[in-house]
Design an enzyme around this catalytic site. Structure first.
Site, short mmCIF file in Angstrom:
data_model
loop_
_atom_site.label_atom_id
_atom_site.label_comp_id
_atom_site.label_asym_id
_atom_site.label_seq_id
_atom_site.Cartn_x
_atom_site.Cartn_y
_atom_site.Cartn_z
CG ASP A 146 -15.87 5.45 38.98
OD1 ASP A 146 -15.29 5.70 40.22
OD2 ASP A 146 -15.16 5.23 38.11
CG ASN A 182 -9.52 1.77 28.03
OD1 ASN A 182 -9.48 2.78 28.74
ND2 ASN A 182 -10.40 0.91 27.82
CG HIS A 212 -11.16 4.02 31.26
ND1 HIS A 212 -11.22 2.62 31.56
CD2 HIS A 212 -10.65 4.44 32.58
CE1 HIS A 212 -10.81 2.31 32.58
NE2 HIS A 212 -10.33 3.34 33.27
CD GLU A 268 -14.10 1.04 30.08
OE1 GLU A 268 -12.91 1.35 29.33
OE2 GLU A 268 -14.09 0.07 30.97
P1 PGA Z 1 -5.62 3.62 38.44
O1 PGA Z 1 -6.78 3.72 37.43
O2 PGA Z 1 -5.47 4.78 38.97
O3 PGA Z 1 -5.66 2.53 39.33
O4 PGA Z 1 -4.30 3.57 37.26
C1 PGA Z 1 -7.21 4.92 36.76
C2 PGA Z 1 -8.38 4.70 35.82
O5 PGA Z 1 -8.46 3.29 35.42
O6 PGA Z 1 -9.26 5.51 35.72
#
Ligand code: PGA
Length: 241
Positions: free
Chosen positions: A67, A135, A137, A142
């Site tokens: 992304d 959450n 995702h 999401e």
């Molecule tokens: P993080 O993010 O590695 O910064 O915890 C993971 C994500 O949101 O996919």
């Protein structure tokens, strides 16, 4: 799903790097699906260390990233292309022309999504690295993103904007939209490696491994993937032991 519980972040990072390095050694022109975020930073450091100490070469390797924020490109140090170069690519012998990510500055966003889907058809991930959001995702997919989604533009949820604001000077600077591979693009990878550390991921990890397969927890779809491994630390594994 295979689950590997490590004592801490360092052990998790080493195990993840070993898996990726094994893919590259077996196939020097492998396609690596890569992720940004805090979680894979240690993994990428291990890959760089191995490259310098053991000479694992990435000259023939190609990469596709999950992304990118809408509106940001390499000129912004908050962009994911900047993150990938500084946390991984500049430490390897990879050809930057072989590294791919959505163009955050694309004027026609829909055309950019279709272009990325076409690219992913020719560059199928031999291994896809993933983090997981608190959450549930994966990438910027999401809750309630359809399981058959392909590359698309998302409006980030307040939860994700808040989680990501720690990396920006202020919450107002966090972009409100992002390009992301869809869940189908992720499921098309030959192998998936999902990483999680810290207690704020425990609930999401429960949903990933033991919860119902539901769009409410996007990561739960990975239960249906034939070759998916979760590597996590003790804290993130608190609810699945
Ligand atoms: P993080 O993010 O590695 O910064 O915890 C993971 C994500 O949101 O996919």
């Amino acid at each position: 799903m295979k689950v590997i519980i490590c004592k801490d972040y360092e052990e998790m990072s080493k195990k993840a790097a070993e898996t990726i390095i094994a893919v590259v050694k077996k196939n020097p022109s492998a396609v690596l699906g890569l992720a940004t975020g805090s979680t894979p930073i240690g993994t990428y450091s291990e890959m760089i260390r191995d490259h310098k100490e053991n000479g694992t070469s990435y000259k023939g390797v190609k990469t596709v990233n999950l992304d990118e924020y809408v509106g940001l490109d390499i000129n912004s140090d908050q962009s994911y292309v900047y993150f990938m170069r500084h946390n991984l690519f500049y430490g390897l012998d990879i050809d930057l022309a072989n590294t791919h990510i959505e163009n955050g500055k694309a004027e026609d966003k829909e055309a950019e999504c279709r272009k990325y889907d076409e690219l992913l058809k020719t560059l199928v991930q031999d291994v896809q690295v993933l983090g997981i959001g608190s959450n549930g995702h994966i990438a910027f997919n999401e809750p309630f993103t359809p399981f058959d989604s392909t590359t698309h533009v998302v409006d980030l949820t307040e939860n994700t904007i808040k989680d990501n604001s720690r990396l920006f000077k202020s919450i107002d600077e966090v972009p409100r939209q992002a390009f992301t591979m869809g869940l189908k693009n992720i499921m098309d990878a030959k192998k998936i490696l999902i990483l999680a550390n810290g207690k704020n991921k425990a609930k999401a990890v429960y949903g990933l491994v033991k919860g119902e397969v539901t769009t409410e927890v996007p990561a739960s779809i990975l239960q249906k993937h034939p070759d998916c491994t979760l590597i996590c630390d003790e804290e993130a594994a608190a609810l699945i032991k």
